[in-house]
Write an enzyme that holds these catalytic residues in place. Structure first.
Site, PDB file in Angstrom:
ATOM      1  N   HIS A  34      29.075 -18.201 -25.304  1.00 51.43           N
ATOM      2  CA  HIS A  34      30.223 -17.424 -24.817  1.00 51.43           C
ATOM      3  C   HIS A  34      30.466 -16.275 -25.790  1.00 51.43           C
ATOM      4  O   HIS A  34      29.709 -16.095 -26.759  1.00 51.43           O
ATOM      5  CB  HIS A  34      31.456 -18.331 -24.670  1.00 51.43           C
ATOM      6  CG  HIS A  34      31.719 -19.172 -25.888  1.00 51.43           C
ATOM      7  ND1 HIS A  34      32.133 -18.632 -27.088  1.00 51.43           N
ATOM      8  CD2 HIS A  34      31.598 -20.514 -26.110  1.00 51.43           C
ATOM      9  CE1 HIS A  34      32.285 -19.589 -27.974  1.00 51.43           C
ATOM     10  NE2 HIS A  34      31.952 -20.749 -27.422  1.00 51.43           N
ATOM     11  N   GLY A  36      32.470 -15.911 -28.140  1.00 52.01           N
ATOM     12  CA  GLY A  36      32.628 -16.328 -29.538  1.00 52.01           C
ATOM     13  C   GLY A  36      31.277 -16.284 -30.249  1.00 52.01           C
ATOM     14  O   GLY A  36      31.132 -15.701 -31.325  1.00 52.01           O
ATOM     15  N   HIS A  37      30.261 -16.899 -29.613  1.00 52.72           N
ATOM     16  CA  HIS A  37      28.915 -16.866 -30.192  1.00 52.72           C
ATOM     17  C   HIS A  37      28.429 -15.420 -30.316  1.00 52.72           C
ATOM     18  O   HIS A  37      27.842 -15.030 -31.324  1.00 52.72           O
ATOM     19  CB  HIS A  37      27.931 -17.633 -29.300  1.00 52.72           C
ATOM     20  CG  HIS A  37      28.226 -19.094 -29.144  1.00 52.72           C
ATOM     21  ND1 HIS A  37      28.636 -19.644 -27.951  1.00 52.72           N
ATOM     22  CD2 HIS A  37      28.158 -20.122 -30.027  1.00 52.72           C
ATOM     23  CE1 HIS A  37      28.799 -20.952 -28.101  1.00 52.72           C
ATOM     24  NE2 HIS A  37      28.528 -21.271 -29.349  1.00 52.72           N
ATOM     25  N   MET A 186      37.838 -19.763 -27.419  1.00 52.19           N
ATOM     26  CA  MET A 186      36.625 -19.957 -26.618  1.00 52.19           C
ATOM     27  C   MET A 186      35.828 -21.128 -27.175  1.00 52.19           C
ATOM     28  O   MET A 186      35.744 -21.302 -28.389  1.00 52.19           O
ATOM     29  CB  MET A 186      35.776 -18.693 -26.655  1.00 52.19           C
ATOM     30  CG  MET A 186      36.401 -17.593 -25.865  1.00 52.19           C
ATOM     31  SD  MET A 186      35.363 -16.144 -25.915  1.00 52.19           S
ATOM     32  CE  MET A 186      36.354 -15.059 -24.910  1.00 52.19           C
ATOM     33  N   SER A 187      35.264 -21.897 -26.264  1.00 47.72           N
ATOM     34  CA  SER A 187      34.477 -23.064 -26.662  1.00 47.72           C
ATOM     35  C   SER A 187      33.560 -23.423 -25.500  1.00 47.72           C
ATOM     36  O   SER A 187      33.948 -23.274 -24.338  1.00 47.72           O
ATOM     37  CB  SER A 187      35.427 -24.233 -26.951  1.00 47.72           C
ATOM     38  OG  SER A 187      34.706 -25.439 -26.979  1.00 47.72           O
ATOM     39  N   SER A 188      32.380 -23.908 -25.830  1.00 44.10           N
ATOM     40  CA  SER A 188      31.467 -24.348 -24.763  1.00 44.10           C
ATOM     41  C   SER A 188      32.124 -25.451 -23.951  1.00 44.10           C
ATOM     42  O   SER A 188      31.898 -25.571 -22.744  1.00 44.10           O
ATOM     43  CB  SER A 188      30.156 -24.853 -25.368  1.00 44.10           C
ATOM     44  OG  SER A 188      29.620 -23.872 -26.212  1.00 44.10           O
ATOM     45  N   ARG A 189      32.957 -26.253 -24.608  1.00 45.56           N
ATOM     46  CA  ARG A 189      33.617 -27.365 -23.906  1.00 45.56           C
ATOM     47  C   ARG A 189      34.627 -26.885 -22.863  1.00 45.56           C
ATOM     48  O   ARG A 189      34.995 -27.641 -21.971  1.00 45.56           O
ATOM     49  CB  ARG A 189      34.307 -28.281 -24.912  1.00 45.56           C
ATOM     50  CG  ARG A 189      33.345 -29.138 -25.700  1.00 45.56           C
ATOM     51  CD  ARG A 189      34.083 -30.181 -26.513  1.00 45.56           C
ATOM     52  NE  ARG A 189      33.161 -31.153 -27.098  1.00 45.56           N
ATOM     53  CZ  ARG A 189      32.497 -30.976 -28.220  1.00 45.56           C
ATOM     54  NH1 ARG A 189      32.654 -29.860 -28.902  1.00 45.56           N
ATOM     55  NH2 ARG A 189      31.670 -31.904 -28.680  1.00 45.56           N
TER      56      ARG A 189
HETATM   57  P1  AMP Z   1      28.607 -24.292 -31.385  1.00 47.96           P
HETATM   58  O1  AMP Z   1      27.636 -23.788 -30.372  1.00 47.96           O
HETATM   59  O2  AMP Z   1      29.882 -24.804 -30.799  1.00 47.96           O
HETATM   60  O3  AMP Z   1      27.966 -25.250 -32.360  1.00 47.96           O
HETATM   61  O4  AMP Z   1      29.051 -23.028 -32.246  1.00 47.96           O
HETATM   62  C1  AMP Z   1      28.121 -22.225 -32.906  1.00 47.96           C
HETATM   63  C2  AMP Z   1      28.859 -21.280 -33.819  1.00 47.96           C
HETATM   64  O5  AMP Z   1      29.750 -20.469 -33.056  1.00 47.96           O
HETATM   65  C3  AMP Z   1      29.735 -22.018 -34.853  1.00 47.96           C
HETATM   66  O6  AMP Z   1      29.650 -21.367 -36.104  1.00 47.96           O
HETATM   67  C4  AMP Z   1      31.116 -21.899 -34.249  1.00 47.96           C
HETATM   68  O7  AMP Z   1      32.165 -21.972 -35.201  1.00 47.96           O
HETATM   69  C5  AMP Z   1      31.054 -20.525 -33.604  1.00 47.96           C
HETATM   70  N1  AMP Z   1      32.073 -20.408 -32.570  1.00 47.96           N
HETATM   71  C6  AMP Z   1      32.352 -21.302 -31.591  1.00 47.96           C
HETATM   72  N2  AMP Z   1      33.421 -20.893 -30.861  1.00 47.96           N
HETATM   73  C7  AMP Z   1      33.824 -19.718 -31.403  1.00 47.96           C
HETATM   74  C8  AMP Z   1      34.875 -18.808 -31.098  1.00 47.96           C
HETATM   75  N3  AMP Z   1      35.739 -19.030 -30.104  1.00 47.96           N
HETATM   76  N4  AMP Z   1      35.004 -17.693 -31.861  1.00 47.96           N
HETATM   77  C9  AMP Z   1      34.130 -17.462 -32.881  1.00 47.96           C
HETATM   78  N5  AMP Z   1      33.119 -18.281 -33.210  1.00 47.96           N
HETATM   79  C10 AMP Z   1      32.964 -19.401 -32.491  1.00 47.96           C
END
Ligand code: AMP
Length: 282
Positions: A34, A36-37, A186-189
């Protein structure tokens, strides 16, 4: 964008880039990408010569098998997003590539109190799993700069500790939380929430902001009780809501004006576990 599935292939490729004097920026992810990534990727492209993303849903960091089963996966969409956003290299390993045998999943890291509080307390073993995969990924990618999100604040501290223990010459850039228009982090969840729940979930930030605003006027314990009661009245199940020091996340019972503090929350909304945080006196 070049996609590598094998550790030895990406390692060789990166060695060559490094011999050319290029700096390598790395963004480890679990996919279902998303904005965020992508904000991490953008910062990486601005800072490093070469951007490397990885997508690997790390089974070892899931303390709850149901959560792992339900974790969203959309690899072809992710690849498209990364291509559109000028990612140079994607590492997309299979599980065998990261964990060639059972022993490779079992390594133990000395994380001290960080793994017994907050996320560590409610997700036993989670940060050990994060370190197992990160140690492996860092030894394959050998980045100069690692890009992490403040969204997973405690994870950032854990990874700093890991990097220290690995004796790596590696800079860590912690990037701000990207939010939906409603304020929901934002979150994948979030893909597991329906429209209504997504709107409701923005209350997490509303309560954090309300607490931040009132910390100097009212005792933290009282604010916590009121915010928790409002959330629970609206159907949230709050796991923790704490005020802590930013440097080591030790609990703070009373607000002090000149201290760098952070409010952190974890709560379930319709069975989906969300986390968020807000810096106080940043
Ligand atoms: P994940 O795929 O959830 O393991 O996240 C991968 C990276 O993206 C991690 O360093 C997270 O902290 C970062 N991340 C996830 N959500 C956000 C967000 N909403 N804003 C900024 N970075 C994020």
């Amino acid at each position: 964008m070049i996609i590598f599935k094998k550790a030895k292939d990406i390692s060789l490729y990166i060695d060559t880039r490094k011999e050319e004097g290029k700096s390598i920026g790395f963004i480890p992810t679990m996919g279902a990408l998303h904005q965020g990534h992508l904000s991490l990727l953008k910062r990486c492209s601005q800072t490093a010569d070469f951007s490397v993303c990885s997508i690997f849903v790390n089974p070892v960091q899931f303390n709850n098998p149901e959560d792992l089963k339900k974790y969203p996966k959309k690899v072809s969409g992710d690849i498209e997003m990364l291509e559109w956003n000028n990612c140079d290299v994607l590492f997309l390993p299979d599980e065998d590539e990261i964990y060639p045998d059972e022993a490779s999943k079992q390594k133990h890291f000395a994380l001290g109190h960080l793994e017994t509080i907050l996320e560590g307390k409610f997700r036993p073993g989670h940060f050990q799993g994060v370190c197992v995969v990160l140690e492996r990924l860092l030894s394959i990618v050998k980045p100069d700069i690692l890009f992490l999100g403040q969204k997973d604040y405690q994870q950032c501290l854990v990874i700093r500790k890991l990097v220290g223990q690995m004796n790596l010459e590696l800079n860590i850039a912690v990037c701000p939380i990207m939010r939906e228009e409603s304020g929901l982090a934002m979150s994948s969840r979030n893909l597991r929430l329906d429209e209504n729940d997504r709107k409701r979930a923005s209350q997490l930030l509303t309560e954090l902001e309300w607490m931040k605003e009132n910390l100097s006027k009212q005792d933290f314990k009282i604010l916590k009780a009121q915010a928790t009661a409002r959330l629970e009245k609206n159907g949230f199940k709050v796991e923790y809501l704490e005020l802590a020091k930013t440097d080591d996340l030790t609990n703070v019972a009373h607000y002090r004006k000149n201290e760098q503090l952070i409010l952190l929350i974890a709560a379930f909304v319709s069975g989906v576990r969300l986390i968020d945080n807000l810096l106080v006196n940043p």
